[in-house]
Design a protein around this motif. Structure first.
Motif, short mmCIF file in Angstrom:
data_model
loop_
_atom_site.label_atom_id
_atom_site.label_comp_id
_atom_site.label_asym_id
_atom_site.label_seq_id
_atom_site.Cartn_x
_atom_site.Cartn_y
_atom_site.Cartn_z
N LEU A 102 6.70 7.48 -1.68
CA LEU A 102 6.45 6.12 -2.11
C LEU A 102 5.51 5.38 -1.17
N HIS A 103 5.59 5.72 0.13
CA HIS A 103 4.77 4.98 1.07
C HIS A 103 3.29 5.24 0.88
N SER A 104 2.92 6.24 0.11
CA SER A 104 1.51 6.59 -0.05
C SER A 104 0.74 5.54 -0.83
N VAL A 105 1.43 4.64 -1.55
CA VAL A 105 0.72 3.62 -2.31
C VAL A 105 0.36 2.42 -1.44
N ILE A 123 2.23 -16.86 0.20
CA ILE A 123 2.91 -16.68 -1.09
C ILE A 123 2.28 -17.55 -2.16
N CYS A 124 2.00 -18.79 -1.82
CA CYS A 124 1.47 -19.74 -2.80
C CYS A 124 0.06 -19.39 -3.26
N LYS A 125 -0.65 -18.58 -2.49
CA LYS A 125 -2.00 -18.17 -2.87
C LYS A 125 -2.00 -16.96 -3.81
N GLY A 126 -0.83 -16.41 -4.09
CA GLY A 126 -0.76 -15.23 -4.92
C GLY A 126 -1.28 -15.46 -6.33
N PRO A 127 -1.97 -14.50 -6.92
CA PRO A 127 -2.55 -14.67 -8.25
C PRO A 127 -1.53 -14.74 -9.38
N VAL A 170 0.46 -8.21 0.41
CA VAL A 170 0.05 -8.50 -0.97
C VAL A 170 0.99 -7.81 -1.94
N ARG A 171 1.26 -6.54 -1.70
CA ARG A 171 2.10 -5.79 -2.63
C ARG A 171 3.48 -6.41 -2.76
N ILE A 172 4.04 -6.87 -1.67
CA ILE A 172 5.40 -7.40 -1.69
C ILE A 172 5.46 -8.84 -2.18
N TYR A 173 4.64 -9.72 -1.55
CA TYR A 173 4.76 -11.16 -1.82
C TYR A 173 3.85 -11.67 -2.94
N HIS A 174 2.84 -10.92 -3.31
CA HIS A 174 1.97 -11.31 -4.42
C HIS A 174 2.27 -10.54 -5.69
N TYR A 175 3.10 -9.50 -5.58
CA TYR A 175 3.28 -8.60 -6.72
C TYR A 175 4.76 -8.39 -7.03
N TYR A 176 5.45 -7.62 -6.20
CA TYR A 176 6.81 -7.21 -6.54
C TYR A 176 7.76 -8.40 -6.69
N ILE A 177 7.75 -9.31 -5.73
CA ILE A 177 8.71 -10.42 -5.80
C ILE A 177 8.38 -11.38 -6.93
N PRO A 178 7.10 -11.80 -7.13
CA PRO A 178 6.82 -12.65 -8.30
C PRO A 178 7.21 -12.00 -9.63
N VAL A 179 6.94 -10.71 -9.78
CA VAL A 179 7.32 -10.03 -11.02
C VAL A 179 8.84 -10.00 -11.16
N GLU A 442 -8.70 -1.64 -7.86
CA GLU A 442 -8.64 -0.21 -7.58
C GLU A 442 -7.61 0.13 -6.51
N GLY A 443 -7.23 -0.87 -5.71
CA GLY A 443 -6.20 -0.65 -4.70
C GLY A 443 -4.81 -0.88 -5.22
N ARG A 444 -4.67 -1.10 -6.53
CA ARG A 444 -3.39 -1.31 -7.21
C ARG A 444 -2.76 -2.65 -6.87
N ASN A 445 -3.56 -3.59 -6.41
CA ASN A 445 -3.05 -4.92 -6.08
C ASN A 445 -3.45 -5.94 -7.13
N PRO A 446 -2.60 -6.94 -7.40
CA PRO A 446 -2.91 -7.92 -8.45
C PRO A 446 -4.09 -8.81 -8.07
#
Length: 450
Positions: A102-105, A123-127, A170-179, A442-446
């Motif tokens: 999993l860490h490979s992403v 956090i507030c700047k997340g898309p 980004v992955r944690i605070y802009h993606y996983y938690i908002p979703v 391409e980096g899998r980030n929102p």
């Protein structure tokens, strides 16, 4: 105020004060004292890297045993959480489906959060903030949850929350938690439709996302957070409904020369009766003691051709279920006019005809949708190649570069044909009010949608 510095740990990073902190963040007029006080409260209740206590270890061990009872004997603690436990992640990350580490992403590049208010600003700047019906005020009010969820997700992926990289943040605070918070909103909305005392069926959330874009990891993180917060959840993939090896051979023989149906993957290679039976049964898991086994597919069988796993190995889920996370690369695809698909690839005509039966077998069961949108389908090749390279570097069998190209080429026609409609009109039968579209790079980030 003491800093949450993830490049160099301060002497006492968890003893927060507000004496030197401005009274508000002028941009949003949010009281930072409240944020700091909530953070200090949360920091006292969760295990911090380098400051693990016996109580925290005990609580963490209990949580793991409740979430993953089949592996409650595993050891691990401190910063690394589950050291040398790759077998656990291979097994649990996909509930029995094999995948790479999993860490490979998560790419690596140093970054810094200098203080709690910096994390709040980040956090507030997340898309996805506005797309998930969040506001700076709501983030401030729930900052304790953000901090707790972020800390636990870091441990899930064996990340040191004091040394997060920019992509990891980004992955944690802009993606996983908002979703996750969006999913929580959907669950609340779903539950409000029933009267007190009613049997409430689980909310089924569909995840339509191309291969390699990180959807399985996202679902894994969401499943973890649901269980951590007391939700009973189940995960299922369209991969679980592939035909048996025998039936796949029959499909291949009945479509000679059609490379799109030679192996598993495209519409026609799934057991739709099994999917209807499974999804119907999941919807009835509303009481304690009710149990069903979820089908799983063994992709390693027959030298990689695959076969349905032995039913004795299928995981069991018990009610009452709150949410079902259903993911797949072609969920929500709508059949198109014959001439439209033939213009993409003549072999796609049969696949398109097969797709007509998929709404009743899959999509009609889904209440809420998350669509992971990519900018270019060719990214699938790069992502798959990265995964195979990572597997080979870890000493596991992996496809060669040529085999990866051949594998992905069997999916690209469907992507080219169906993704435009999926992105413009939404999944088959979806309600726009219960649809979240997450565009990734391409980096899998929102990223912010165009």
């Amino acid at each position: 105020m003491a800093a949450l510095n993830i490049l160099s740990q301060p002497p006492n990073p968890w003893q927060l004060t507000t004496a030197s902190t401005p009274l508000s963040i002028s941009k949003y007029n949010i009281n930072i004292n409240t944020i700091c006080q909530k953070y200090a409260s949360v920091s006292n209740s969760i295990c911090k890297c380098g400051r693990t206590t016996a109580t925290a270890k005990s609580n963490l061990s209990f949580m793991r045993s409740q979430m993953f009872p089949q592996r409650s004997h595993l050891s691990g603690g401190g910063c690394s959480w589950m050291q040398d436990d790759s077998a656990f992640y291979d097994n649990v990350a996909t509930n029995g489906r094999t995948r790479g580490p999993l860490h490979s992403v998560f790419p690596t590049r140093p970054a810094q959060v200098s203080a709690v208010n910096d994390l709040y600003e980040f956090i507030c700047k997340g898309p996805l903030i506005s797309k998930t019906n969040l506001t700076p005020e709501k983030v401030s009010e729930s900052i304790d949850k953000w901090l707790l969820y972020g800390s636990q997700v870091c441990r899930l992926f064996q990340l040191n929350e004091l040394f997060l990289t920019e992509p990891q943040k980004v992955r944690i605070y802009h993606y996983y938690i908002p979703v996750f918070l969006w999913c929580e909103q959907e669950i609340s909305r779903h539950n409000s439709m029933f009267q007190e005392g009613d049997d409430i069926p689980p909310l089924v959330i569909g995840f339509s996302a191309p291969q390699g874009c990180g959807k399985t990891t996202l679902v894994f993180a969401l499943d973890f957070l649901f269980r951590m917060t007391g939700r009973n959840s189940a995960t299922i993939s369209i991969d679980d409904f592939y035909l048996t090896a025998e039936d796949q051979a029959k499909l291949r023989d009945s479509n000679p020369g059609n490379a799109l149906l030679e192996f598993r993957g495209n519409a026609g290679s799934h057991d739709l009766s099994l999917s209807i039976e499974t999804l119907t049964a999941l919807g009835k898991l509303t009481k304690e003691g009710m149990k069903i086994k979820l089908p799983r597919y063994d992709k390693s069988a027959y030298n990689g051709r695959g076969d349905r796993a032995d039913p004795s190995t299928w995981p069991e889920v018990e009610g009452p279920l709150t949410v079902v996370l259903f993911e797949g690369w072609m969920l929500g695809f709508k059949p198109l006019q014959t001439e439209a698909v033939k213009a993409v690839d003549l072999q796609l005509e049969t696949v398109n005809k097969n797709l007509e039966a998929y709404y009743d077998a899959w999509d009609r069961f889904i209440n809420s949708w998350i669509v992971i949108k990519i900018q270019d389908p060719s990214c699938v090749y790069q992502w798959r190649l990265q995964a195979e390279i990572a597997m080979r570097s870890d000493g596991k069998p992996g496809m060669s570069d040529e085999e990866v190209m051949d594998f992905v080429s069997r999916y690209l026609p469907a992507y080219k044909a169906y993704l435009p409609t999926l992105y413009s009109k939404g999944p088959n039968g979806s309600n726009p009010e219960h649809l979240l579209v997450v565009e990734i790079d391409e980096g899998r980030n929102p990223i912010l949608a165009n």
